[in-house]
Design an enzyme around this catalytic site. Structure first.
Site, PDB file in Angstrom:
ATOM      1  N   TYR A  54       3.122  -4.825   4.976  1.00  0.00           N
ATOM      2  CA  TYR A  54       1.926  -4.956   4.118  1.00  0.00           C
ATOM      3  C   TYR A  54       1.768  -3.724   3.219  1.00  0.00           C
ATOM      4  CZ  TYR A  54      -3.023  -4.160   3.065  1.00  0.00           C
ATOM      5  OH  TYR A  54      -4.188  -3.825   2.437  1.00  0.00           O
ATOM      6  N   TYR A 158     -13.697  -5.675  -5.677  1.00  0.00           N
ATOM      7  CA  TYR A 158     -12.939  -6.895  -5.965  1.00  0.00           C
ATOM      8  C   TYR A 158     -13.998  -7.956  -6.224  1.00  0.00           C
ATOM      9  CZ  TYR A 158      -8.245  -5.489  -4.313  1.00  0.00           C
ATOM     10  OH  TYR A 158      -7.018  -4.913  -4.164  1.00  0.00           O
ATOM     11  N   THR A 184     -11.469  -3.591 -10.052  1.00  0.00           N
ATOM     12  CA  THR A 184     -10.036  -3.885 -10.099  1.00  0.00           C
ATOM     13  C   THR A 184      -9.842  -5.230 -10.782  1.00  0.00           C
ATOM     14  OG1 THR A 184      -9.473  -2.502  -8.227  1.00  0.00           O
ATOM     15  CG2 THR A 184      -7.961  -4.295  -8.715  1.00  0.00           C
ATOM     16  N   LYS A 283      -9.672  -0.777 -13.278  1.00  0.00           N
ATOM     17  CA  LYS A 283      -8.359  -0.464 -12.699  1.00  0.00           C
ATOM     18  C   LYS A 283      -7.446  -1.687 -12.822  1.00  0.00           C
ATOM     19  CE  LYS A 283      -6.200   0.865  -8.267  1.00  0.00           C
ATOM     20  NZ  LYS A 283      -5.443  -0.307  -7.850  1.00  0.00           N
ATOM     21  N   HIS A 307      -0.778  -1.959  -9.845  1.00  0.00           N
ATOM     22  CA  HIS A 307      -1.219  -2.182  -8.466  1.00  0.00           C
ATOM     23  C   HIS A 307      -0.100  -1.830  -7.470  1.00  0.00           C
ATOM     24  CE1 HIS A 307      -4.748  -4.403  -6.549  1.00  0.00           C
ATOM     25  NE2 HIS A 307      -4.024  -4.079  -5.500  1.00  0.00           N
TER      26      HIS A 307
HETATM   27  C1  FMN Z   1      -1.803  -0.894   1.522  1.00  0.00           C
HETATM   28  C2  FMN Z   1      -2.366  -0.926   0.124  1.00  0.00           C
HETATM   29  C3  FMN Z   1      -3.594  -1.498  -0.097  1.00  0.00           C
HETATM   30  C4  FMN Z   1      -4.139  -1.526  -1.372  1.00  0.00           C
HETATM   31  N1  FMN Z   1      -5.388  -2.027  -1.551  1.00  0.00           N
HETATM   32  C5  FMN Z   1      -5.960  -1.961  -2.764  1.00  0.00           C
HETATM   33  C6  FMN Z   1      -7.307  -2.349  -2.945  1.00  0.00           C
HETATM   34  O1  FMN Z   1      -7.983  -2.743  -2.004  1.00  0.00           O
HETATM   35  N2  FMN Z   1      -7.830  -2.273  -4.187  1.00  0.00           N
HETATM   36  C7  FMN Z   1      -7.108  -1.825  -5.268  1.00  0.00           C
HETATM   37  O2  FMN Z   1      -7.633  -1.769  -6.376  1.00  0.00           O
HETATM   38  N3  FMN Z   1      -5.826  -1.422  -5.124  1.00  0.00           N
HETATM   39  C8  FMN Z   1      -5.256  -1.461  -3.895  1.00  0.00           C
HETATM   40  N4  FMN Z   1      -3.977  -1.001  -3.735  1.00  0.00           N
HETATM   41  C9  FMN Z   1      -3.251  -0.413  -4.878  1.00  0.00           C
HETATM   42  C10 FMN Z   1      -3.509   1.099  -4.950  1.00  0.00           C
HETATM   43  O3  FMN Z   1      -4.849   1.375  -5.264  1.00  0.00           O
HETATM   44  C11 FMN Z   1      -2.636   1.764  -6.010  1.00  0.00           C
HETATM   45  O4  FMN Z   1      -2.818   1.106  -7.231  1.00  0.00           O
HETATM   46  C12 FMN Z   1      -1.161   1.777  -5.651  1.00  0.00           C
HETATM   47  O5  FMN Z   1      -0.980   1.959  -4.270  1.00  0.00           O
HETATM   48  C13 FMN Z   1      -0.458   2.894  -6.395  1.00  0.00           C
HETATM   49  O6  FMN Z   1       0.915   2.853  -6.154  1.00  0.00           O
HETATM   50  P1  FMN Z   1       1.671   3.794  -5.096  1.00  0.00           P
HETATM   51  O7  FMN Z   1       1.344   3.274  -3.743  1.00  0.00           O
HETATM   52  O8  FMN Z   1       3.095   3.620  -5.475  1.00  0.00           O
HETATM   53  O9  FMN Z   1       1.186   5.215  -5.301  1.00  0.00           O
HETATM   54  C14 FMN Z   1      -3.411  -0.987  -2.455  1.00  0.00           C
HETATM   55  C15 FMN Z   1      -2.159  -0.413  -2.224  1.00  0.00           C
HETATM   56  C16 FMN Z   1      -1.638  -0.373  -0.953  1.00  0.00           C
HETATM   57  C17 FMN Z   1      -0.302   0.281  -0.730  1.00  0.00           C
END
Ligand code: FMN
Length: 409
Positions: A54, A158, A184, A283, A307
């Site tokens: 995940y 969200y 987002t 975002k 994302h």
């Molecule tokens: C496990 C996980 C959960 C995430 N959940 C959200 C979220 O709830 N809302 C959101 O806007 N982005 C979410 N993201 C995206 C992150 O905010 C971010 O954009 C992304 O992890 C950046 O890339 P990186 O992991 O390569 O640094 C999630 C990313 C991961 C890895």
């Protein structure tokens, strides 16, 4: 504040007194982590396969996720020398607040399912080191509790395209004292992450024989995170999707909660803009055309992001459209995330027009590997890399990072 926990081996510009105190502050177990990438192996070992998948995975072929690294690898530096780079300083001002470094922790849903009290761990580490952290709408600890731990945390929503749900949520976030609201925008429908299906990870969480075996064969997570959470805090719920508490992680009602997201539109951003008096951020923008609409809608900042490659496969890396977006920003704050793992990546993004960047997965892995101290260790490593890189580039501050320091190979 940050410097108190810095490790001697990572920083050259601190006075000796701080360095010596700091050296003993790094727990022995964390000293072997020398870069952000080092935390992943421990997290992978500890987590059930479905949770590791995940976090680590992207959508479909992972092409969008891979491009986040490729885009950074395409740039090299043109360093300057003999510039007297003593007295370096990487503090960065964002929305009027000065932070210790130009990076923060972006929203990551279900963090508290991956690391014990994950959102609290991340937000405390951010507060202790004077960096911003964004709480996800898909988090399992109330936004009020997180805000109490870190008055500088931001909230990320969200949203369904339903004003009747948006307005009370905005009011709840404001009443909790948050000053920055992030919408987002890149999740109109759930993504296609096949690794989750193969590993048995689904929403709502279902205890299939595959998942049960996966958890009992990972006792560190089963006892240290899951059982400890349920015993100390009860069954985790999605606390912050709406104005009211959401369903538990094992509930079938979850699908109802994530419905109507495909109706979300700019008119809803404009509605929030009228109601929300704090800073408003969108975002998940990759297109310069969308960045322009954001600016015209009165948004204070955009997070250029695909994302982490987790939504649309082949969505290009934010780094590739960043210069165009920065060129049209006209006062709007431009931030970026996706694939940042090194101080050199942070500096490349700033050179190409970002005001600030966010680093996701590595900080969650660090929370799993070492709790709050692990996240602080990761933050300090990145801080130290930036400090060293500034010196080697012949500059002393974030403001001196200019486009001529980078070139495409
Ligand atoms: C496990 C996980 C959960 C995430 N959940 C959200 C979220 O709830 N809302 C959101 O806007 N982005 C979410 N993201 C995206 C992150 O905010 C971010 O954009 C992304 O992890 C950046 O890339 P990186 O992991 O390569 O640094 C999630 C990313 C991961 C890895």
């Amino acid at each position: 504040m940050l410097d108190k926990t810095l490790d001697k081996t990572t920083v050259t510009s601190d006075p000796p007194a701080i360095v010596n105190r700091a050296r003993s502050a790094v727990p022995r177990a964390l000293k072997r982590y020398l870069s952000l990438d080092d935390f992943e192996a421990t997290a992978r070992r500890r987590l059930p396969k479905f949770l590791y998948g995940y976090i680590s995975g992207g959508a479909e072929t992972d092409a969008a996720m891979r491009d986040n690294r490729n885009a950074f690898d395409e740039y090299g530096f043109v360093p300057r020398v003999l510039n007297d780079v003593s007295g370096r300083n990487q503090t960065t001002t964002l929305f009027g607040k000065t932070y210790a470094s130009p990076f923060g922790i972006p929203p990551m849903g279900s963090s508290a399912l991956c690391a014990y009290r994950g959102d609290i761990v991340l937000t405390r580490a951010a507060a202790a080191t004077n960096l911003p952290m964004i709480l996800s709408a898909s988090s399992l600890i109330t936004l009020e509790d997180v805000r109490r731990e870190n008055p500088a945390a931001w909230y990320q929503a969200y949203l369904a395209g339903l004003p009747a749900r948006i307005e009370p949520l905005v009011d709840r976030v404001a009443a909790a004292g948050y000053d920055t609201f992030v919408v987002t925008a890149d999740v109109p429908v759930p993504p296609n992450r096949e690794n989750n299906i193969r590993n048995g990870f689904q929403v709502p969480l279902a205890i299939t024989p595959q998942v049960a075996w996966d958890t009992v064969t990972h006792p560190h997570w089963l006892f240290g995170t899951w059982a400890r959470t349920v015993i100390n805090h009860g069954m985790p719920h999605f606390e912050n999707m709406d104005a009211k508490r959401g369903p538990p992680v094992l509930s079938k009602n979850l699908m109802r909660n994530i419905g109507h997201r495909d109706q979300l539109a700019w008119k809803h951003v404009e509605l929030i803009r009228k109601r929300w008096t704090g800073k408003l951020v969108v975002k998940g923008i990759v297109s310069p055309a969308d960045a322009r609409i954001a600016r015209e809608s009165g948004v204070d900042g955009v997070m250029v992001s695909n994302h982490g490659g987790r939504q649309l496969d082949y969505a290009m890396s934010a780094l590739r459209t960043l210069p165009e977006i920065a060129a049209l920003a006209n006062g709007m704050t431009v931030m970026l995330d996706g694939g940042i793992r090194r101080g050199t990546d942070v500096i490349k993004a700033l050179a190409l027009g970002a005001d600030f960047v966010w680093v996701g997965r590595p900080f969650l892995y660090a929370a799993i590997a070492g709790g709050e101290a692990g996240v602080r260790r990761a933050i300090n490593l990145l801080h130290a890399e930036i400090d060293r890189d500034l010196a080697l580039l012949g500059i002393r501050s974030i403001g001196e990072i200019t486009p001529d320091l980078v070139r495409k190979f």
